[in-house]
Design a protein around this motif. Structure first.
Motif, PDB file in Angstrom:
ATOM      1  N   LYS A  49       0.815  -1.207   0.000  1.00 54.35           N
ATOM      2  CA  LYS A  49       0.000   0.000   0.000  1.00 54.35           C
ATOM      3  C   LYS A  49       0.853   1.263   0.000  1.00 54.35           C
ATOM      4  O   LYS A  49       0.411   2.313  -0.459  1.00 54.35           O
ATOM      5  CB  LYS A  49      -0.925   0.017   1.221  1.00 54.35           C
ATOM      6  CG  LYS A  49      -1.997  -1.058   1.216  1.00 54.35           C
ATOM      7  CD  LYS A  49      -2.895  -0.914   2.434  1.00 54.35           C
ATOM      8  CE  LYS A  49      -3.989  -1.974   2.438  1.00 54.35           C
ATOM      9  NZ  LYS A  49      -4.881  -1.852   3.615  1.00 54.35           N
ATOM     10  N   ALA A  50       2.070   1.156   0.537  1.00 48.58           N
ATOM     11  CA  ALA A  50       2.911   2.337   0.682  1.00 48.58           C
ATOM     12  C   ALA A  50       3.239   3.013  -0.647  1.00 48.58           C
ATOM     13  O   ALA A  50       3.114   4.235  -0.764  1.00 48.58           O
ATOM     14  CB  ALA A  50       4.191   1.985   1.441  1.00 48.58           C
ATOM     15  N   PRO A  51       3.685   2.269  -1.692  1.00 43.95           N
ATOM     16  CA  PRO A  51       3.951   2.952  -2.965  1.00 43.95           C
ATOM     17  C   PRO A  51       2.719   3.643  -3.535  1.00 43.95           C
ATOM     18  O   PRO A  51       2.820   4.730  -4.112  1.00 43.95           O
ATOM     19  CB  PRO A  51       4.405   1.803  -3.889  1.00 43.95           C
ATOM     20  CG  PRO A  51       4.851   0.724  -2.989  1.00 43.95           C
ATOM     21  CD  PRO A  51       3.998   0.836  -1.768  1.00 43.95           C
ATOM     22  N   VAL A  52       1.553   3.025  -3.358  1.00 45.70           N
ATOM     23  CA  VAL A  52       0.325   3.635  -3.860  1.00 45.70           C
ATOM     24  C   VAL A  52       0.048   4.944  -3.135  1.00 45.70           C
ATOM     25  O   VAL A  52      -0.299   5.964  -3.745  1.00 45.70           O
ATOM     26  CB  VAL A  52      -0.867   2.666  -3.690  1.00 45.70           C
ATOM     27  CG1 VAL A  52      -2.159   3.311  -4.165  1.00 45.70           C
ATOM     28  CG2 VAL A  52      -0.615   1.380  -4.460  1.00 45.70           C
ATOM     29  N   LEU A  53       0.215   4.928  -1.813  1.00 43.88           N
ATOM     30  CA  LEU A  53      -0.020   6.136  -1.034  1.00 43.88           C
ATOM     31  C   LEU A  53       0.960   7.244  -1.415  1.00 43.88           C
ATOM     32  O   LEU A  53       0.578   8.402  -1.568  1.00 43.88           O
ATOM     33  CB  LEU A  53       0.100   5.815   0.460  1.00 43.88           C
ATOM     34  CG  LEU A  53      -1.051   5.006   1.065  1.00 43.88           C
ATOM     35  CD1 LEU A  53      -0.732   4.607   2.502  1.00 43.88           C
ATOM     36  CD2 LEU A  53      -2.345   5.809   1.029  1.00 43.88           C
ATOM     37  N   PHE A  54       2.231   6.870  -1.551  1.00 42.33           N
ATOM     38  CA  PHE A  54       3.232   7.867  -1.911  1.00 42.33           C
ATOM     39  C   PHE A  54       2.919   8.484  -3.272  1.00 42.33           C
ATOM     40  O   PHE A  54       2.995   9.702  -3.450  1.00 42.33           O
ATOM     41  CB  PHE A  54       4.632   7.246  -1.916  1.00 42.33           C
ATOM     42  CG  PHE A  54       5.332   7.330  -0.592  1.00 42.33           C
ATOM     43  CD1 PHE A  54       6.182   8.373  -0.301  1.00 42.33           C
ATOM     44  CD2 PHE A  54       5.124   6.367   0.372  1.00 42.33           C
ATOM     45  CE1 PHE A  54       6.826   8.467   0.920  1.00 42.33           C
ATOM     46  CE2 PHE A  54       5.764   6.425   1.600  1.00 42.33           C
ATOM     47  CZ  PHE A  54       6.620   7.491   1.880  1.00 42.33           C
ATOM     48  N   LEU A  55       2.581   7.639  -4.229  1.00 46.92           N
ATOM     49  CA  LEU A  55       2.345   8.130  -5.585  1.00 46.92           C
ATOM     50  C   LEU A  55       1.043   8.925  -5.705  1.00 46.92           C
ATOM     51  O   LEU A  55       0.940   9.845  -6.503  1.00 46.92           O
ATOM     52  CB  LEU A  55       2.328   6.966  -6.577  1.00 46.92           C
ATOM     53  CG  LEU A  55       3.690   6.361  -6.901  1.00 46.92           C
ATOM     54  CD1 LEU A  55       3.524   5.166  -7.823  1.00 46.92           C
ATOM     55  CD2 LEU A  55       4.595   7.394  -7.554  1.00 46.92           C
ATOM     56  N   SER A  56       0.044   8.553  -4.924  1.00 46.74           N
ATOM     57  CA  SER A  56      -1.232   9.250  -5.015  1.00 46.74           C
ATOM     58  C   SER A  56      -1.269  10.511  -4.169  1.00 46.74           C
ATOM     59  O   SER A  56      -1.982  11.480  -4.497  1.00 46.74           O
ATOM     60  CB  SER A  56      -2.372   8.321  -4.578  1.00 46.74           C
ATOM     61  OG  SER A  56      -2.196   7.909  -3.242  1.00 46.74           O
ATOM     62  N   LEU A  57      -0.491  10.543  -3.082  1.00 48.82           N
ATOM     63  CA  LEU A  57      -0.562  11.664  -2.150  1.00 48.82           C
ATOM     64  C   LEU A  57       0.478  12.743  -2.417  1.00 48.82           C
ATOM     65  O   LEU A  57       0.146  13.932  -2.477  1.00 48.82           O
ATOM     66  CB  LEU A  57      -0.400  11.133  -0.720  1.00 48.82           C
ATOM     67  CG  LEU A  57      -0.547  12.164   0.406  1.00 48.82           C
ATOM     68  CD1 LEU A  57      -1.956  12.739   0.432  1.00 48.82           C
ATOM     69  CD2 LEU A  57      -0.215  11.522   1.754  1.00 48.82           C
ATOM     70  N   LEU A  58       1.727  12.342  -2.604  1.00 52.66           N
ATOM     71  CA  LEU A  58       2.799  13.329  -2.705  1.00 52.66           C
ATOM     72  C   LEU A  58       2.623  14.317  -3.863  1.00 52.66           C
ATOM     73  O   LEU A  58       2.829  15.528  -3.665  1.00 52.66           O
ATOM     74  CB  LEU A  58       4.154  12.628  -2.796  1.00 52.66           C
ATOM     75  CG  LEU A  58       4.870  12.389  -1.465  1.00 52.66           C
ATOM     76  CD1 LEU A  58       4.028  11.548  -0.514  1.00 52.66           C
ATOM     77  CD2 LEU A  58       6.218  11.694  -1.687  1.00 52.66           C
TER      78      LEU A  58
END
Length: 219
Positions: free
Chosen positions: A136-145
């Protein structure tokens, strides 16, 4: 004053504090000892450093856009979380078998209520892998940052700043959780409370692991 940065700190703080596998592993190991809890917390922050490097290098985008690669990470992460969950459930069951219903009394209650001893190195590794293998972390980083990168500003330095904020928040939050659990250890390590926490954490980790292993792609 950078209003976007301030807003991101608030969002990131909520994201870091949201209970999940990281939180559960930190709490469980903090019941074993303060050193194990803090080591686990540092391991979680180390896992976030991996995701930070991937996001800044743009490799996270590759991971998300290649289904086979993403699914491999998802299965590996789920399998590891599932392993931690089953181990916790086994420890809780063994604690129930070994300790009688009257084990809550006595001077040895605190020691008897501790989970299986976890050395700092093992705890550090557990925290690191629990986070680094979290798909989930890469998805969060890519969608949020990207939402907090102002127009016209170079994306790489800004992304690095935002990712660093997440890591720093983790370095504050998870050790604080470990220290709080250790501080409350007199009550939390009582056999009945310890069994409930260990069993609950095991059930939560097992459910998370099964969801990752058997579920569809998260993206």
């Amino acid at each position: 004053m950078d209003a976007q940065l301030i807003a991101f700190i608030g969002v990131a703080a909520g994201m870091v504090a949201l209970p999940g596998a990281d939180f559960t592993v930190v709490v469980r190991n903090a019941l074993a000892s303060r050193a194990a809890g803090v080591a686990t917390a540092l391991g979680v922050a180390g896992g976030l450093l991996v995701h930070t490097a991937l996001a800044v290098a743009g490799l996270a985008a590759v991971l998300v856009t290649v289904p086979a690669l993403f699914r491999t990470v998802q299965i590996l992460g789920g399998a590891y979380v599932l392993y931690l969950g089953i181990s916790a459930l086994h420890a809780a069951r063994r604690r129930t078998t070994d300790g009688g219903p009257d084990a809550d009394s006595g001077s040895d209650a605190g020691r008897a209520g501790r989970p299986s001893v976890t050395g700092p190195r093992r705890a550090l590794r557990q925290g690191f892998l629990a986070n680094a293998l979290n798909p989930k972390a890469p998805v969060l980083f890519l969608s949020l940052l990207p939402q907090f990168v102002p127009d016209g500003q170079p994306p790489v330095p800004r992304t690095l700043l935002l990712a660093t904020v997440v890591v720093l928040l983790a370095l504050i939050w998870f050790p604080a959780v470990a220290l709080l659990v250790d501080r409350l250890g007199r009550w939390l390590r009582r056999p009945r409370a310890a069994r409930a926490i260990e069993g609950g954490s095991g059930a939560a980790l097992t459910a998370l692991g099964l969801a990752l292993v058997t579920g569809p792609l998260l993206h």
